[in-house]
Design a protein around this motif. Structure first.
Motif, PDB file in Angstrom:
ATOM      1  N   GLN A 309      39.216  31.100  35.747  1.00 26.44           N
ATOM      2  CA  GLN A 309      39.634  32.434  35.299  1.00 26.44           C
ATOM      3  C   GLN A 309      38.429  33.268  34.882  1.00 26.44           C
ATOM      4  OE1 GLN A 309      42.402  32.382  32.010  1.00 26.44           O
ATOM      5  NE2 GLN A 309      42.156  34.577  31.629  1.00 26.44           N
ATOM      6  N   VAL A 310      37.513  32.667  34.120  1.00 27.41           N
ATOM      7  CA  VAL A 310      36.327  33.386  33.661  1.00 27.41           C
ATOM      8  C   VAL A 310      35.452  33.793  34.854  1.00 27.41           C
ATOM      9  CG1 VAL A 310      34.190  33.195  32.309  1.00 27.41           C
ATOM     10  CG2 VAL A 310      36.330  32.276  31.406  1.00 27.41           C
ATOM     11  N   ALA A 311      35.315  32.893  35.823  1.00 28.34           N
ATOM     12  CA  ALA A 311      34.507  33.198  37.014  1.00 28.34           C
ATOM     13  C   ALA A 311      35.084  34.393  37.768  1.00 28.34           C
ATOM     14  CB  ALA A 311      34.455  31.975  37.923  1.00 28.34           C
ATOM     15  N   ILE A 312      36.398  34.445  37.891  1.00 27.67           N
ATOM     16  CA  ILE A 312      37.045  35.566  38.577  1.00 27.67           C
ATOM     17  C   ILE A 312      36.770  36.878  37.830  1.00 27.67           C
ATOM     18  CG2 ILE A 312      39.304  36.589  39.130  1.00 27.67           C
ATOM     19  CD1 ILE A 312      40.291  33.772  39.753  1.00 27.67           C
ATOM     20  N   GLU A 313      36.812  36.822  36.484  1.00 23.17           N
ATOM     21  CA  GLU A 313      36.586  38.019  35.682  1.00 23.17           C
ATOM     22  C   GLU A 313      35.152  38.537  35.811  1.00 23.17           C
ATOM     23  OE1 GLU A 313      37.615  36.868  31.753  1.00 23.17           O
ATOM     24  OE2 GLU A 313      39.778  36.870  32.119  1.00 23.17           O
ATOM     25  N   ARG A 314      34.205  37.627  35.996  1.00 25.24           N
ATOM     26  CA  ARG A 314      32.791  38.021  35.999  1.00 25.24           C
ATOM     27  C   ARG A 314      32.280  38.421  37.382  1.00 25.24           C
ATOM     28  NH1 ARG A 314      29.461  34.334  31.622  1.00 25.24           N
ATOM     29  NH2 ARG A 314      30.880  34.699  29.867  1.00 25.24           N
ATOM     30  N   LEU A 315      32.936  37.957  38.409  1.00 27.10           N
ATOM     31  CA  LEU A 315      32.470  38.258  39.767  1.00 27.10           C
ATOM     32  C   LEU A 315      33.163  39.506  40.313  1.00 27.10           C
ATOM     33  CD1 LEU A 315      32.411  34.653  41.276  1.00 27.10           C
ATOM     34  CD2 LEU A 315      30.419  36.113  40.841  1.00 27.10           C
TER      35      LEU A 315
END
Length: 522
Positions: A309-315
């Motif tokens: 989830q965090v990776a999706i938010e940052r990319l």
């Protein structure tokens, strides 16, 4: 993401209706500006102490502290250890001073000491601090509720903001204080319940938590070496002392409460009640963070969803599945600490209890935001509108302006929260912004209180130099590499320490220099 069960939603709705009901109840007495801002000075000291405690125990504490402990250690707990010394100074010197002035605003006396510029500068610093505080709290609550409901963070902030605005406008400071008394109990119970549920789901219980925590150095308070570059024990202690000195001595949120007390003695006791409640409560949240770290160490597969989830938010939105997967693998605990407690609530807390805990988190947010709205409206009305636009304002106009200002600052706080979406750590953002905005006004306040011989000219020069130092410490990290030698090498939490001392010491030096020159001329 998942929707909350009906029972949990009912509990949350009942809580929100109850808070609005409190505002409606106190609106019966809220007929003039003194009642709206001072509650006519009839609030008992114990209630004020609970109210201040509730303001300290915001959603930044409820979500940010466990996230900080999960991703690091107990270094930030040193902030709480600094509170008793700041409380002693405030109860001995600041409370009697403010009670003797009779001024509802914390900044009126600065004009008496140094002129209109000093009052206006302190007010601007305070209002910026409040927007940062309310924004970080709005963001924290939205982060948690998004994980539970799947609704957008923007929508959550708007709905919550409107509820808070309604009961704050209707009930004034009296409604704020008494709702915070209830909220203090609710949020403390919620924290204890969360810790119990973590331990109940933890194989090996408390002993296993301690074992894993020790092996990962989770209980460290930071390095004791004289290091002011990293977040050492001494950096956090100094930061905590100056911030808490600002809270108890310069923050309108707290100064306004001193005026609601029946006596100066009751106001002083309220500070100490806050300190003795907050110290064990803040420790409880660090224990929660370390316990969550131990739990997820034993259940590493549960972390994958959070990392994803965090990776999706940052990319970027067009990122490929491979890029998302690689980003997720590279993330460290500090990168997703703020999402840990909401995830645990979603996956492990039984139906019904989720509603109670969400209500506790809501209460943590509402207490801070409502007090910030009320105090900001008071400062704007007294220190800006009445001072510069309409000194002869009528009582009816004054009360209307307080209501309108409360709504406006609530909306601005929501906007600040929306702007913070995507930040790495709630606690880090709040600490950095509060240190920047509070440094200048605390230094000026101390100069006015301690150095009685300092006049307008010396204070203005000292403040201007202090502002330049604060700006340099804040933004010099962005200088090009060829000017790297000009960058600030101190930890960002030292901004309030250096900024405050710069204004105070430069002001004292200039005053002594002026007096020496006058003596030489004689």
């Amino acid at each position: 993401m998942k929707g909350l069960p009906i029972l949990d939603l009912v509990i949350i709705v009942i809580y929100l209706i109850g808070m609005i009901g409190v505002g409606i109840y106190f609106s019966r007495n809220n007929k003039n500006s003194e009642q709206f801002t001072k509650a006519s000075g009839l609030i008992p000291g114990w209630a004020i102490g609970m109210s201040i405690y509730a303001t300290f125990l915001s959603s930044n504490t409820f979500l940010g502290v466990p996230g900080k402990a999960f991703g690091g250690n107990w270094n930030a707990f040193v902030f709480s250890l600094s509170m008793p010394l700041a409380a002693w100074v405030a109860s001995k010197y600041f409370v009697p001073f403010y009670r003797s002035t009779g001024e509802i605003s914390a900044y009126t006396h600065l004009e008496h000491r140094f002129g209109p510029w000093a009052r206006t500068y302190a007010v601007v610093c305070f209002l910026l601090t409040q927007l940062a505080r309310m924004g970080s709290v709005f963001f924290g609550i939205a982060l948690s509720l998004q994980a539970l409901t799947g609704y957008s963070m923007q929508m959550i902030m708007v709905i919550m903001g409107l509820c808070i605005i309604i009961y704050t406008v209707l009930g004034g400071i009296e409604a704020v204080i008494w709702t915070e008394v209830v909220q203090a109990v609710v949020k403390t119970f919620g924290a204890v319940l969360i810790l119990y549920l973590i331990i109940a789901n933890m194989p090996g219980g408390v002993s296993k938590i301690i074992e894993i925590g020790k092996s990962a150095d989770k209980f460290s308070l930071g390095s004791l070496s004289p290091d002011f570059v990293s977040s050492s024990f001494w950096v956090v202690l100094l930061y905590g002392f100056f911030i808490n000195l600002n809270n108890f001595g310069m923050d309108q949120n707290y100064i306004q409460r001193y005026h609601t007390a029946t006596s100066a003695k009751a106001a002083s006791k309220s500070i100490w009640l806050c300190v003795w409640l907050y110290l064990p409560a803040s420790l409880l949240f660090f224990v929660i963070g370390s316990s969550l770290y131990a739990y997820y160490e034993l259940n590493p597969d549960l972390i994958e969803n959070i990392r994803h989830q965090v990776a999706i938010e940052r990319l970027p939105v067009h990122a490929s599945a491979t890029e998302i997967r690689n980003m997720a693998k590279s993330l460290q605990p500090a990168d997703y600490g703020d999402k840990i407690m909401p995830h645990f609530m979603v996956t492990k807390i039984p139906v019904g209890l989720v509603g109670l805990i969400v209500s506790a988190i809501l209460s943590a947010a509402m207490s801070t935001i409502s007090s910030g709205m009320n105090s900001s409206a008071t400062v704007f009305t007294v220190d800006i509108y009445q001072r510069y636009f309409k000194p002869d304002i009528t009582e009816k106009q004054n009360l209307s302006l307080l209501h309108i200002s409360t709504v406006v600052f609530g909306l601005l706080g929501m906007g600040a929260g929306i702007a913070m979406i995507g930040v790495k750590s709630i606690l880090d953002v709040w600490w950095e912004l509060s240190g920047i905005f509070a440094a200048g006004m605390l230094g000026l306040f101390l100069l006015g209180i301690v150095s009685r011989q300092t006049k307008n000219h010396e204070a203005l020069i000292a403040t201007l130099i202090g502002i330049m130092i604060i700006l340099w410490m804040t933004f010099s990290a962005h200088l090009p590499d060829e000017y790297a030698f000009l960058r600030n090498s101190l930890n960002k939490n030292m901004i309030i320490v250096v900024g405050t001392l710069s204004i105070f010491l430069i002001g004292v030096f200039l005053t002594k220099l002026k007096n020496k020159n006058l003596k030489s001329a004689d």
